[in-house]
Design an enzyme around this catalytic site. Structure first.
Site, PDB file in Angstrom:
ATOM      1  N   GLU A 172       0.796  -1.227   0.000  1.00 50.64           N
ATOM      2  CA  GLU A 172       0.000   0.000   0.000  1.00 50.64           C
ATOM      3  C   GLU A 172       0.833   1.284   0.000  1.00 50.64           C
ATOM      4  OE1 GLU A 172      -2.994   0.047   3.035  1.00 50.64           O
ATOM      5  OE2 GLU A 172      -3.969  -1.746   2.280  1.00 50.64           O
ATOM      6  N   GLU A 378      -5.149  -8.589   1.181  1.00 47.36           N
ATOM      7  CA  GLU A 378      -5.791  -8.256   2.462  1.00 47.36           C
ATOM      8  C   GLU A 378      -7.273  -8.045   2.240  1.00 47.36           C
ATOM      9  OE1 GLU A 378      -4.252  -4.947   4.776  1.00 47.36           O
ATOM     10  OE2 GLU A 378      -2.185  -5.544   4.320  1.00 47.36           O
TER      11      GLU A 378
END
Ligand code: GBH
Length: 474
Positions: A172, A378
């Site tokens: 991320e 995720e």
């Protein structure tokens, strides 16, 4: 007779990877042991007012000392894979110079423990814990940090590359750049959108340089990947202002990553939209060729969709629907854009539950990056746990969340999205960044006083999904 193909909705593909994910600073603890030096998260969590209740990752879930027990839990769940991150300041204290053998030893033991139980390790090199010394030298706003990252990647690859078959460079980078340097909600807590855009570019450069190093040092066939928190962006309506808001946020959330990594260029509209903040002169010749080195798969982290609209004049001064003050937006150049909550029940993070957003993203990637294998690296939710008198930890909302999102994955797979696996966030309750220990994402409950682990009902539910390769009736 030949067996009939099973109905498309009945099961996930054979060989589908069933995983769970964690990150070093969120679970390891042992912050000052065996030569580890502070990262930006140690500094940030010690700065008053940055993390709820003044929580730090000093002890976290004490995984550094309890990894054997944790791997046993994974085996009990039937996980086929485990995604975790390496702590840069554990492996290369201060972010420069030779490896710290004691730091590498820990990951060596962890990898062997996993392999011994038939669980494939998926390593993330960078899940936000930049060595503080590198931040002191400018952090991700300076180019040198990307070169330092490549050097660190080499140290990790040389030690673990013979046993780790899947590597992810960054987790991320949107968060590292825009929460870290844009609104300062994450470490290092800087609030400068021009700096955030420079950080964004240097993170991507780190990904490219790191990919080159990994390709160079790892056995042929090793998978190299990148994990993005892409946004499922939806305009509130089809009014032109709302559509333009969606275009701009799609640019800053998605295309600002996907275009450089997969097409070797930055999107023109994003360059134009941010021109009042920066001239992008930090992009040097050759950078985009480096950044667009081929990867073997793309990791996607998904929690909730992003609904945007053109701001009404009155909104521009007031607080945003997402609770962020207007002057503290993570997004560079989001003037005139309003963020709204999606419909749906909220998790304990106040994030609306909307599994269609995950389906939409996977279908988009199927169409825009044909043939590129995808991993959901995720997905999960924070909720309060309920203990019943028998000691069972009940979390029915989490089960409902996981069911809906795994169903979304299954629908996308049935329609040709090349999704190879799913990693649930998270194995354990852990240090939830700016929320400290106040939010629990685990399918295994952690009592942070005793460090006792108790699988929640969602853990048993997930184990059954893995065992059958299918979702139970809702
Ligand atoms: C992931 O971050 C992390 O990889 C993981 O470490 C973390 O524990 C987990 O998710 C749960 O938080 O409101 O404008 O900031 C997810 C972070 C949360 C970033 C939602 C984007 C919405 C946009 N994402 N957030 S904004």
């Amino acid at each position: 007779v030949e067996a009939l193909p099973s109905p498309v909705r009945s099961a996930f593909p054979t060989g589908f990877v069933w995983g769970a994910a964690t990150a070093a600073y969120q679970i390891e603890g042992a912050a000052a042991e065996d030569g580890r030096t502070p990262s930006i998260w140690d500094t940030f969590s010690r700065t008053a007012g940055k993390v709820r209740n003044g929580d730090t990752g000093d002890i976290a879930a004490d995984h550094y000392h309890r990894y054997r027990e944790d791997v046993r839990l994974m085996a009990d769940l039937g996980l086929t894979s485990y995604r975790f991150s390496l702590s840069w300041p554990r492996i290369q204290p201060g972010g420069r110079g030779p490896a710290n053998p004691a730091g590498l030893d820990f990951y060596d033991r962890l990898v062997d423990e996993l392999l011994g139980r038939g669980i494939a390790p998926v390593v993330t090199l960078y899940h936000w814990d930049l060595p503080q010394e590198l931040e002191d030298a400018g952090g991700w706003t300076v180019r040198d940090t990307a070169h330092r990252f490549a050097e660190y990647a080499a140290l990790a690859a040389d030690r673990l590359g013979d046993r780790v078959a899947t590597w992810t460079t960054l987790n991320e980078p949107w968060c590292s750049a825009f929460l870290g340097y844009g609104n300062g909600y994450h470490a290092p807590g800087r609030t400068d959108h021009a700096a955030a855009l420079a950080a964004h570019h240097h993170l991507l450069l780190a990904h490219g340089l790191g990919t080159a190093v990994l390709r160079d040092r790892l056995p042929a066939g090793t998978q190299v990947s990148l994990t993005l928190n892409l946004a499922a962006v939806r305009p509130l309506s089809t009014a032109p202002g709302d559509l333009d808001a969606a275009r701009r946020i799609d640019g800053l959330a998605n295309r600002i990553f996907l275009d450089p990594v997969f097409r070797g260029r930055y999107p023109e509209d994003v360059l134009a939209d941010t021109a009042h903040l920066t001239d992008w002169s930090f992009v040097r010749e050759g950078d985009l060729a480096e950044i667009s080195r081929p990867v073997d798969s793309l990791g996607i982290n998904y929690y909730t969709p992003t609904v945007v609209a053109a701001a009404e004049p009155a909104d521009l001064a007031g607080p945003r629907e997402d609770g962020h003050a207007a002057e503290l937006s993570p997004w560079p150049a989001d003037e005139g854009i309003r963020f709204l909550p999606a419909e749906g029940n909220r998790t304990a993070m106040n994030w609306p539950v909307d599994a269609d957003g995950l389906y939409e993203l996977l279908i988009r990637l199927r169409d825009e990056l044909p043939g590129l294998p995808l991993l959901v690296t995720e997905n999960g939710a924070a909720y309060e746990d309920y203990s019943d008198p028998s000691g069972a930890v009940r979390d029915p909302e989490r089960i409902a969340y996981l069911h809906a999102h795994l169903d979304a994955v299954r629908r996308a797979v049935a329609e040709g999205a090349p999704v190879r696996g799913y990693f649930l966030w998270s194995l354990l309750d852990n240090f939830e960044w700016a929320y400290g220990y106040s939010k629990r994402f685990g399918i295994v409950h952690v009592d942070f006083a005793s460090q006792r682990r108790t699988p929640k009902e969602s853990a048993r539910w997930y184990a059954e999904v893995i065992r059958t390769g299918d979702l139970p009736p809702a």
